[in-house]
Every structure is written in C-alpha cells, then in structure tokens.
Design an enzyme around this catalytic site. Structure first.
Site, PDB file in Angstrom:
ATOM      1  NE  ARG A 161      -2.682  -1.403   3.477  1.00  0.00           N
ATOM      2  CZ  ARG A 161      -3.075  -2.604   3.882  1.00  0.00           C
ATOM      3  NH1 ARG A 161      -3.876  -3.338   3.126  1.00  0.00           N
ATOM      4  NH2 ARG A 161      -2.681  -3.084   5.060  1.00  0.00           N
ATOM      5  CB  SER A 217     -18.722  -9.160  -4.560  1.00  0.00           C
ATOM      6  OG  SER A 217     -17.889  -9.919  -3.692  1.00  0.00           O
ATOM      7  CB  CYS A 270      -3.426 -13.955  -0.921  1.00  0.00           C
ATOM      8  SG  CYS A 270      -5.203 -14.182  -1.094  1.00  0.00           S
TER       9      CYS A 270
END
Length: 393
Positions: free
Chosen positions: A212, A251, A337
């Site tokens: 990030r 979602s 991942c």
C-alpha cells in the site's frame, strides 16, 4: 513417552532438516491414547527423540512446536512470544509512533504452527488454525498479556471459521482478556476501523502494508481503481498519495460500508472517492472510466492443490480484463494470496493475460509479504503472497 508417535524408517529426514510438519503417511505407530490437539513426542524408528508438537487427524498429523525435548508450558509460550516480539522490535515494526498495527505471530514463520496473532492498537486478535492451538488458547493469551505488558489490554479470539472441524467447546469468537475499547487502529499514520468480529482474516489485511505504501508513491494525479477493495486499504493510501479520483469495488456490501467509513475517517467529505458494491468481472466489463492505476487484490482463488487449474484461469481472466481497460501509461498492481499458486504460476497467468490483451507490459516491482509475516527458511510453504507492479503501454 505416554503420548508418542514413532515414524517409519527413513521418514525422519525432513524433520532432521527442521521442516515443521509430520505427515500422516510417515507414522508407523502411536503409543498412548492420542486425541486431536494433544501434545505428542515424535521419535524415529530407532527410538531417537526428534520433536514435540500438536497432533491432529489429517494429512498434516503433527505440527512441530520444538525440536528440543522441552515442556509445552507457560515458560514455553512466554519464550516463543518474546522471541516474536523481539524480532518485530529489531526490524522497527513494533515501536513505530505512526503504526500500531502489525502481525506478532505468523504460524510456522515464528515457530508456532497453527497460530496467528495480529495487533491493532491495544487489542490483539488471536486466531487458531489447529486444534492444538485452540486448546492452548487460554495459556497463549495469558503469556501474551505478560509479554506485551502495557501494549495490549484486550485479547480477542477469532477462530470460528479457521479450524478445520469442530474442535470442541469455546470455538466461538470472543474476548479472552479485557473487552472492547474501540475498533480504530493506525497504519503508517492512516486510521482504519477493524472488523475483528465478522471481517475476513483478523479484520484487516496487514500483509499488504508495504505494498500500500508503494502504491501511494504512484498515485499522484492518477485515476485509481481498487478492485476487491475489502475495507479500502489501498484506496485511502491512494488518496493520501494525491490521486485524482479513487473508485473502490467489492462484491460485499459490508466491505463497501467499511471502505466508506475508513475513507471518511482519513479524508472526511472528500469527493474524490466513490465505492461500488459489484462483481469484479461485471464492473470491469461495463466501466467506461479510463483508469491509469488499477489494483487487483482478489481473495485466494485456490485453497488446495486441486483448485490450481481453475485458479490460474481466474487470475488470467481477471488480469486480462484489467489490461483491456487500463489506459496507456497505466500501472497495474496485481496480487495472488493463494499459497498453492507459485510465483512462476502466477506470473505466467498474468503474462498470458497481457498477451491476450495485446498490451506491452514491463515489470516494475515484484512484491511479497512484509517482514512481520516471516518465512521459516525450512518451511518454504510459508511464502504465500506474491504480486507484480506492471507498466502498461
């Protein structure tokens, strides 16, 4: 030797190389009545002591806690947790003034297979991935409070969804020590709400902290799409990096709610951000925004080896959509991942997607998990997070 396991001849080789697992097929016979979660001694066929660990029915029959003949008692837990904290102090992750979020225990990477402990401010979230660690949860929590001192005032246990099967009483989530003092933590000066009760993992994806920070450096003036945003980590880093606009997509309606809360916590009333509850593929198909920085950080597509083929097809399809949509000169952060998907497998899936989209692509960075998610050199399976930062012409 009341509860002991004897290996078949020659099956001790991996343990002598300090690999922390005993597979069920390596066991010759057991001594004593052994139940799931019991602490057992492991011996070679010749009767030599090799290790002590937690037993559990399944492919991985023993998760090794020590290769020395030691008691698994309070002093053991204190020593292991102290070693884990000292490593985080040594690399500067546990004493940062602008960061109170880090992983204290990363399973095999900290020689405590089956255990994860994440720290969010004054709250530690503990997660068991084996029955043995579930049974030992109160002992671990007691040692944790002793080791952490004033750093930790609450220990929350969150293992309802991580144990492979019902492990007996006490599997429900709840505080083992202290109580709720708020759910806001800090990472690199940015604040966020942690949903340790119902959220994924322990409530936040700490393993993307460094990635990030890298994205923040690329965000200036760009139109950013954070796909599979979860609670918006990449989004608010992009905003601090002076992105032109940031769109977050997931979602899960709960994830979108938390994303909006986290953005508002750091950038109140900032009109650059908008969040959408939608399927990743559907959103990429219909959007007409010419994003020039896209983040693809989907949940694990493959949780076991039998799912690898379909997972690779999924990674290829998702990245292909991103390559089709990203503006020329754009930057793509793309991740997997899935532990069973290797770096080479993932790279090949992404390269296939680039070729299908007929885009020229160059690698800028190859990404991985951060220092507080260490990989035991004798347990390469612990390397699970892999990512690429790509320049797309």
């Amino acid at each position: 030797m009341y509860k002991s396991i004897f290996l078949k001849r020659g099956k001790e080789e991996s343990l002598l190389r300090f690999h922390p697992w005993v597979f069920s097929g390596a066991i010759d016979h057991c001594v004593g009545e052994i139940a799931d979660g019991d602490v057992v001694d492991v011996f070679s066929a010749a009767g030599d002591f090799i290790a002590v660990g937690h037993f559990q029915k399944g492919t991985i029959a023993v998760r090794v806690l020590a290769f020395d003949n030691v008691a698994i008692d309070h002093d053991f837990w204190v020593a292991k947790l102290s070693a884990a904290l000292n490593m985080r102090k040594a690399v500067g992750i546990a004493d940062s003034l602008n960061n109170d979020t880090f992983r204290l225990v990363h399973g095999e990477g900290d020689y405590l297979p089956g255990l994860v402990i994440d720290c969010y401010g004054s709250t530690a979230v503990m997660q068991a991935h084996s029955v043995g660690m579930h049974i030992a949860r109160h002992e671990v929590a007691k040692a944790l409070v002793e080791v952490m001192g004033q750093r930790i005032r609450n220990v929350f246990y969150k293992s309802e969804t991580t144990l492979p099967f019902l492990a007996g009483d006490g599997q429900e989530n709840g505080f083992l020590y202290g109580g709720n003092e708020g759910d806001v933590a800090m990472e690199n000066g940015l604040r966020f709400h942690v949903d340790w009760l119902k959220g994924q993992k322990t409530g936040f994806f700490i393993d993307q902290r460094d990635n990030r920070s890298l994205l923040e450096k690329y965000a200036k003036g760009r139109k950013v799409l954070n796909m599979c945003c979860y609670t918006g980590g990449f989004s608010f880093y992009a905003m601090r990096g002076d992105a032109r606009l940031v769109h977050s997509v997931d979602s899960s309606a709960k994830a979108i709610e938390l994303t909006n809360l986290n953005v508002e916590l750091n950038f109140p009333a900032d009109k650059r951000h908008e969040a959408f509850c939608d399927d990743a593929f559907k959103y990429l198909e219909k959007t007409d925004v010419d994003y020039d920085l896209i983040v693809l950080d989907p949940p694990a597509f493959a949780k076991h080896r039998g799912a690898i083929h379909n997972a690779l097809k999924g990674y290829t399809r998702l990245n292909n959509k991103a390559f089709e949509k990203i503006a020329p000169g754009g930057v793509l952060f793309t991740f997997s991942c899935s532990q069973v998907v290797t770096k080479d497998m993932f790279r090949n899936a992404v390269f296939t997607a680039a070729a299908q989209a007929k885009r020229k692509v160059r690698i800028l960075h190859q990404l991985h998990q951060p220092v507080d998610h260490p990989i035991n050199i004798y347990h390469p399976e612990g390397e699970y997070l892999k990512g690429l930062v790509l320049y797309v012409e």
